[in-house]
Design a protein around this motif. Structure first.
Motif, short mmCIF file in Angstrom:
data_model
loop_
_atom_site.label_atom_id
_atom_site.label_comp_id
_atom_site.label_asym_id
_atom_site.label_seq_id
_atom_site.Cartn_x
_atom_site.Cartn_y
_atom_site.Cartn_z
N SER A 1 15.52 2.09 -44.29
CA SER A 1 15.90 1.43 -45.26
C SER A 1 14.86 1.35 -46.50
CB SER A 1 16.05 -0.18 -44.91
OG SER A 1 15.01 -0.50 -44.45
N LYS B 1 17.90 8.41 -45.16
CA LYS B 1 18.65 7.52 -45.96
C LYS B 1 19.70 6.66 -45.04
CE LYS B 1 21.26 8.54 -49.42
NZ LYS B 1 22.00 8.89 -50.37
N SER B 2 20.17 7.65 -43.98
CA SER B 2 21.09 6.94 -43.07
C SER B 2 20.48 6.21 -42.22
CB SER B 2 21.96 8.24 -42.65
OG SER B 2 21.22 8.81 -41.38
N GLU C 1 14.51 13.50 -53.20
CA GLU C 1 15.93 14.19 -52.91
C GLU C 1 15.94 15.53 -52.46
OE1 GLU C 1 18.90 13.00 -56.06
OE2 GLU C 1 18.21 11.27 -56.07
N GLU D 1 19.06 12.98 -46.48
CA GLU D 1 20.15 12.40 -46.40
C GLU D 1 20.07 11.58 -44.89
OE1 GLU D 1 22.65 11.65 -48.27
OE2 GLU D 1 22.02 12.99 -49.96
N GLY E 1 11.52 10.45 -49.29
CA GLY E 1 12.17 9.52 -50.33
C GLY E 1 12.64 10.61 -51.50
#
Ligand code: PLP
Length: 366
Positions: free
Chosen positions: A287, A283-284, A274, A280, A272
């Motif tokens: 959820s 995130k894709s 960045e 990335e 979680g």
């Protein structure tokens, strides 16, 4: 049905004429023969049927098989493969399943441990007898993220099965079958059980293939099945899973943000964040980022052990996914063949108040 409703309503089979609201525990090992009757509890039991029903629906699968541990569930997959199969497995994975592949299936199957984030390396590892890609994302203990869709694409090109250990993400945050995987595996001992008092495992399938029938055979004949009481406890735990997972995610996000950049912390591993290399992709396909994070403490293993000893709310214990926070120095648990950095602490972030958890770390670092 949405996930909160599935969790509460999908795991109930009531046959009692008094119509209890909650399914009773059926302890009988045998059933009187009649049309459509269950035969014997190793083969099936009403509590296991209810559990398998809710697990299949939570993962958007067609069927589920419950086992007496996560390891037994994984083992059933390898036992169902024809002898002489080649398996592609992650270079960072749950050490107990790695041990199965290296020590138990030695001489039966062969395994290549590959960095699954490197698609070219995965393609290069495929052999004539490759049958399965085993995925674990996020991985234990480095929280590595694997692109499930990308692996499924490679697998399809070569006619391989994809099985995904979804223990860390849980069905609340990630559904590998929806991303194209064939099988999902869970250690239900962790978040699904959620209270550190049940050992269990599960497999969920997309479609009922011949391979799935073989897994069912291993389950019935091998007999590594959970007791009716464990099935009951697990269906009970699952009812609150979506709400618990939100709490684990929120607390882990806050603790990860606090630890990230703390002067005594060398590195934080949490999908979680960045700055996590898999952010990335995570995130894709997820959820939420769930409740496990790892950190490397500056000052080596001794300093890491000192931090553990000063924490008040984090019990020094293995395992994860319970309501209470746990911490351990992973290399010490994995033993001498561990490849985990010696100063790495794995944290299972519980459902205590996040401010108390952060304050606990602040004080332990002093
Ligand atoms: C704990 C765990 C397992 C093994 O499950 P058991 O229930 O302990 O047999 C497998 N995979 C992952 C990711 C785990 O955390």
């Amino acid at each position: 049905m949405k996930i909160e409703t599935i969790a509460i309503h999908a795991g109930t089979i009531i046959t009692d004429s008094h119509r209890p609201a909650i399914q009773p525990i059926t302890t009988s090992t045998t059933f009187e023969h009649h049309e459509g009757s269950l035969i014997y509890t190793r083969a099936n039991n009403p509590n296991r049927l209810a559990l398998e029903q809710v697990l299949a629906q939570l993962e958007f699968g067609d069927d589920a098989a419950a086992f007496s541990s996560g390891n037994a569930a994984a083992m059933a997959v390898f036992q169902a493969l024809p002898a002489g199969s080649h398996i592609i497995a992650p270079d960072d994975m749950y050490h107990g399943i790695r041990k199965q592949l290296v020590e138990v299936f030695h001489g039966i199957h062969e395994t290549s441990f590959v960095n699954l984030a490197d698609e070219e390396a995965v393609k290069a590892a495929v052999k004539k007898n490759t049958r399965l890609i085993w995925v674990e994302t996020p991985s234990n203990p480095l929280l590595k993220i694997t692109d499930i869709r990308a692996l499924v694409k490679i697998a399809k090109e070569h006619g391989l099965l994809v099985a995904c250990d979804n223990t860390f993400a849980t069905p609340v945050f990630q559904n590998p079958l929806k991303l194209g995987a064939d099988l999902v595996m869970h250690s239900t001992t962790k978040f699904l059980g959620g209270h550190s008092d049940i050992l269990g495992g599960a497999l969920i399938t997309r479609g009922k293939s011949e391979f799935w029938e073989k897994i069912r055979l291993v389950q019935h004949v091998g007999g590594a099945v959970p007791s009716p009481f464990d099935c009951y406890l697990l269906t009970r735990s699952i009812k609150t899973l979506p709400y618990r997972m939100r709490g684990h995610h929120d607390n882990a996000m806050k603790l990860a943000a606090f630890l990230n950049g703390h002067p005594q912390v060398e590195k934080v591993f949490y999908p979680g964040l960045e700055n996590h290399p898999g952010f990335e992709i995570a995130k894709s396909q997820m959820s939420g980022f769930s409740g496990v994070l790892s950190l490397m403490v500056k000052g080596g293993a001794a300093k890491a052990d000192e931090v553990i000893s000063k924490l008040k709310y984090f019990t020094h214990a293995t395992s994860l996914g319970g309501v209470e926070s746990l911490i351990e120095r992973r290399a010490a648990v994995e033993g001498p063949d561990s490849k985990t950095p010696p100063n790495l602490l794995r944290v299972s972030v519980g459902l205590e108040n996040s401010e108390d958890l952060i304050e606990d770390f602040e004080e332990a670092f002093q």
